[in-house]
Design a protein around this motif. Sequence first.
Motif, short mmCIF file in Angstrom:
data_model
loop_
_atom_site.label_atom_id
_atom_site.label_comp_id
_atom_site.label_asym_id
_atom_site.label_seq_id
_atom_site.Cartn_x
_atom_site.Cartn_y
_atom_site.Cartn_z
N ARG A 358 0.83 -1.19 0.00
CA ARG A 358 0.00 0.00 0.00
C ARG A 358 0.87 1.25 0.00
O ARG A 358 1.90 1.31 0.68
CB ARG A 358 -0.91 0.00 1.23
N ARG A 359 0.45 2.28 -0.76
CA ARG A 359 1.11 3.58 -0.79
C ARG A 359 0.04 4.64 -0.52
O ARG A 359 -0.79 4.94 -1.37
CB ARG A 359 1.76 3.85 -2.15
N ALA A 360 0.06 5.22 0.68
CA ALA A 360 -0.91 6.25 1.06
C ALA A 360 -0.16 7.54 1.32
O ALA A 360 0.80 7.56 2.11
CB ALA A 360 -1.69 5.82 2.30
N VAL A 361 -0.55 8.61 0.66
CA VAL A 361 0.15 9.90 0.78
C VAL A 361 -0.86 11.00 1.05
O VAL A 361 -2.04 10.89 0.70
CB VAL A 361 0.96 10.21 -0.49
N ASN A 362 -0.38 12.06 1.66
CA ASN A 362 -1.19 13.25 1.93
C ASN A 362 -0.27 14.47 1.87
O ASN A 362 0.65 14.58 2.67
CB ASN A 362 -1.86 13.16 3.30
N GLY A 363 -0.50 15.34 0.92
CA GLY A 363 0.34 16.51 0.74
C GLY A 363 1.59 16.25 -0.08
O GLY A 363 2.41 17.16 -0.25
N VAL A 364 1.75 15.03 -0.59
CA VAL A 364 2.91 14.65 -1.39
C VAL A 364 2.40 13.98 -2.65
O VAL A 364 1.36 13.31 -2.64
CB VAL A 364 3.84 13.69 -0.60
N ASP A 365 3.12 14.14 -3.75
CA ASP A 365 2.74 13.54 -5.02
C ASP A 365 2.96 12.03 -4.95
O ASP A 365 4.07 11.56 -4.65
CB ASP A 365 3.56 14.15 -6.15
N ALA A 366 1.90 11.24 -5.22
CA ALA A 366 1.99 9.79 -5.12
C ALA A 366 2.98 9.21 -6.12
O ALA A 366 3.75 8.28 -5.81
CB ALA A 366 0.61 9.16 -5.31
N SER A 367 2.99 9.72 -7.36
CA SER A 367 3.94 9.22 -8.36
C SER A 367 5.37 9.55 -7.98
O SER A 367 6.30 8.78 -8.27
CB SER A 367 3.59 9.80 -9.73
N ARG A 368 5.56 10.67 -7.30
CA ARG A 368 6.90 11.04 -6.84
C ARG A 368 7.38 10.07 -5.77
O ARG A 368 8.57 9.73 -5.71
CB ARG A 368 6.87 12.47 -6.29
N ILE A 369 6.48 9.61 -4.91
CA ILE A 369 6.85 8.65 -3.87
C ILE A 369 7.30 7.33 -4.50
O ILE A 369 8.28 6.72 -4.06
CB ILE A 369 5.67 8.42 -2.91
N ALA A 370 6.60 6.89 -5.53
CA ALA A 370 7.00 5.66 -6.21
C ALA A 370 8.39 5.78 -6.81
O ALA A 370 9.21 4.86 -6.73
CB ALA A 370 5.97 5.31 -7.28
N MET A 371 8.70 6.92 -7.42
CA MET A 371 10.02 7.13 -8.00
C MET A 371 11.09 7.20 -6.93
O MET A 371 12.16 6.58 -7.06
CB MET A 371 10.02 8.42 -8.82
#
Length: 493
Positions: A358-371
């Motif tokens: 699971r990848r849950a984000v708030n205030g951050v770009d989700a695609s950026r977290i994957a990279m």
Amino acid sequence: MAKASVQYLCSECGWSGPKWFGRCPECGQWGTIDEFREPRGGAGAAGSRTAAPGRTARTTAAGAVADSAATPITEVGTDDVARLPTGFAEFDRVLGGGVVPGSVTLVAGEPGIGKSTLLLETAAHVARLVRGGGAAGAGVRLVAGARPTVLYVSGEESQAQVRLRASRINAVEPNLLLASTTDLATVLALIEQERPALAVVDSAQTIVSQEVDGISGGSTQVREVASALIDTAKSLDVPVFLVGHVTKDGSIAGPRTLEHLVDVVCQFEGDAETALRMLRAVKNRFGPTDEVGCFDMSGEGIEDVADPSGLFLSGGAGSGGDEAPVEGTCVTFTVDGHRSLPIEVQALVTASVLPTPRRAVNGVDASRIAMLTAVLYRHGKVNLLANDLYVSTIAGGLAKEPGCDLAVVAALASAAKHRPIPRTTCAIGEISLTGQVRPVPRLEHRLREAARLGFARAVVPPLRRRVAVPGMELVEVADVRDALAALGVSARS
């Protein structure tokens, strides 16, 4: 009688065209297009509008004389215009120092974000300032002929409803005049009769002109309302605040020409679940367009926040206090206009029991977290590909700027290795796919703000020129592995 042309208008987004559609070609909504008839004026119609008091009528015939003769630019005066303060330091910052006489400012935002509350408080502040000679005592010079009153016209609420809200936010002033009407002629007559120091019209989509056809909020009506209010504001030197609605995609409802006609366009933004509100100037003929104002929304009204660091940082962050550091957190600094804002990034890493982590984000770009997770695994030797990742910011702050990459990676590594980062340390830098830490714009401005808040150490990209920030140690890192080692959260530490 002028010939009328048949047009079709979407009540959802304001699209207009000569043909009916079951589904709006602009916003994609079904059943929102209705027929209306727009009068088509000729050359004489344009010059038939009655001129405002004190202004010569303009005609379009050949050889006609304009309102005023052209003047050489070298003979035009450069005296500073006396601006009217709004009572909010942050609002004045966005406007460029205050309200310019005769200007028309459009304030747009989502429903319930606080547009009406902000302008009602602003009207009360101005009314309090100009009452009983207060303007002269505060160094404010009213326009000749203006009365020490403020006019608030609401087309959405009754006078009693506005009075209840004014009582709640302490905006009751004897020289604050309230009117509830949707007729454009009545609004213009009130402004010409009262000659207030400030006029607020809430909103542009609810005011209707009886001289043109079209539904309330349509392209024809909004254009006519805006043009008439601008003519009156310019001729009487009365500043006008105009509230604008937005569509589902966040753009201002009505024709695009509305934004071109007014002098200033401000966007009032924020998350309805948090108290933070941001005011941005999208267009400003009298000041910068890269300023941002911070406000705090509460049940008692709106307050400007001169130092928003307390909103975006948890207790003790950057203050050098005695609180123990917490794993999974790292502070960075973003640039919004001329202001540098601290953003605290928090991360939680847990073992996943799902086939797809699971990848849950708030205030951050989700695609950026994957990279960044892939870069952290490939170049930082920290494997989080099979873990559940939760990344968030404090109080609705946004860490979507590339300069926040290093803080996001540091927070993830800190949570994975269970090693906290000292509270007096911040990380600023962009991370590329090759694992390099790249420079960010206005780094010195960010570092000076970090030093002011009590940060003593900063992990930054390689400096192109020497930067001296008193009281702060700068640690230059070239890649992700060096950055994690400098923060004490690397795979080998």
